[in-house]
Design a protein around this motif. Structure first.
Motif, PDB file in Angstrom:
ATOM      1  N   LYS A   1      -1.203  -1.112  -4.163  1.00 27.71           N
ATOM      2  CA  LYS A   1      -0.293  -1.049  -5.402  1.00 27.71           C
ATOM      3  C   LYS A   1      -0.054  -2.409  -6.105  1.00 27.71           C
ATOM      4  N   ASN A   2       0.405  -3.255  -5.382  1.00 21.98           N
ATOM      5  CA  ASN A   2       0.932  -4.801  -5.721  1.00 21.98           C
ATOM      6  C   ASN A   2       0.554  -5.780  -4.877  1.00 21.98           C
TER       7      ASN A   2
ATOM      8  N   TYR B   1       0.930  -1.263   0.017  1.00 24.61           N
ATOM      9  CA  TYR B   1      -0.101  -0.077  -0.017  1.00 24.61           C
ATOM     10  C   TYR B   1       0.798   1.056   0.006  1.00 24.61           C
TER      11      TYR B   1
END
Length: 82
Positions: free
Chosen positions: A62-63, A56
């Motif tokens: 994000k991933n 985060y």
């Protein structure tokens, strides 16, 4: 009237780590990025291995990683997730 609260169990970092291995945690690193995942293990240098990790940035996912290794000298804190 007795205003004292019952004594709380003494907690130290070693006990905390023993209790959260295998459980969900949040790891914040010095750059401000948060990693949420299951704490697989950590060593004496605070190197951390997480499973099922989410990254985060500014609160935004994000991933996603299966496994993640975080170098100990970049860790700001480890927090148990609820």
């Amino acid at each position: 009237m007795n205003t004292q609260q019952p004594p709380q169990a003494v907690r130290n970092p070693t006990e905390f780590i023993k209790n959260v291995i295998g459980r969900p945690v949040v790891v914040k690193i010095n750059s401000g990025v948060n990693y949420k995942g299951t704490l697989a293990c950590l060593d004496g240098y605070m190197n951390i291995a997480l499973e099922n990790t989410e990254e985060y940035v500014n609160g935004v996912l994000k991933n996603r990683y299966g496994d993640c290794f975080i170098r100990g000298n970049s860790v700001q804190y480890i927090s148990a997730s609820k």
